[in-house]
Design a protein around this motif. Structure first.
Motif, short mmCIF file in Angstrom:
data_model
loop_
_atom_site.label_atom_id
_atom_site.label_comp_id
_atom_site.label_asym_id
_atom_site.label_seq_id
_atom_site.Cartn_x
_atom_site.Cartn_y
_atom_site.Cartn_z
N ASN A 1 0.83 -1.19 0.00
CA ASN A 1 0.00 0.00 0.00
C ASN A 1 0.88 1.26 0.00
O ASN A 1 1.63 1.50 0.95
N PRO A 2 0.79 2.08 -1.04
CA PRO A 2 1.62 3.28 -1.11
C PRO A 2 1.04 4.47 -0.35
O PRO A 2 1.70 5.50 -0.23
N MET A 3 -0.18 4.35 0.17
CA MET A 3 -0.85 5.50 0.78
C MET A 3 -0.14 6.07 2.01
O MET A 3 -0.03 7.29 2.12
N PRO A 4 0.32 5.25 2.97
CA PRO A 4 0.98 5.86 4.13
C PRO A 4 2.17 6.74 3.74
O PRO A 4 2.33 7.85 4.25
N LYS A 5 2.98 6.27 2.83
CA LYS A 5 4.13 7.06 2.37
C LYS A 5 3.66 8.32 1.65
O LYS A 5 4.21 9.40 1.84
N ALA A 6 2.60 8.19 0.86
CA ALA A 6 2.07 9.34 0.12
C ALA A 6 1.54 10.41 1.07
O ALA A 6 1.77 11.61 0.86
#
Length: 129
Positions: free
Chosen positions: A29-34
């Motif tokens: 999931n790329p969302m936390p980094k984004a």
């Protein structure tokens, strides 16, 4: 000859296995980094404005509003249900809303408004990073 074929077969299986693991890791999931990158961008813009002594209220308000909006995504995106994490995220949201509502018109007021925000971010990063 048989040993060489077994070594070659082992290497091929190892390469295929490594490729599968790398693909699985890149699909996370790329969302936390984004979310963190977005918040870092906006807080960085505010800090740059303070350094340059160019704290135009419209520009400052834009970045504070975006920070407050993005901070509301922290809890659902990270999916950490610990009470301390949720409390820290809520505290950050409240501080950002207060900073946005204060509408700092000077660089000094902006620095004072974002100081507690930075402290909350630092506290959370020390605990959960």
């Amino acid at each position: 000859m048989r040993v060489a074929l077994m070594i070659l077969l082992g290497l091929v299986i190892g390469v295929i296995g490594t490729a599968n693991v790398m693909n699985a890791l890149s699909a996370r999931n790329p969302m936390p980094k984004a979310v963190m990158e977005t918040m870092g961008y906006h807080i960085g813009e505010l800090k740059n404005a303070i350094k340059a002594k160019q704290c135009a209220p419209a520009r400052v308000q834009h970045h504070l509003a975006r920070l407050a909006s993005t901070a509301s995504d922290i809890t659902p995106v990270f999916g950490i249900g610990e009470k301390t994490f949720v409390d820290d995220a809520t505290k950050l949201q409240e501080q950002l809303q207060q900073a946005a509502q204060a509408a700092p018109a000077t660089c000094e007021a902006l620095a004072a408004a974002i100081k507690p925000v930075g402290e909350t971010c630092k506290s959370c990063h020390q605990q959960y990073r």
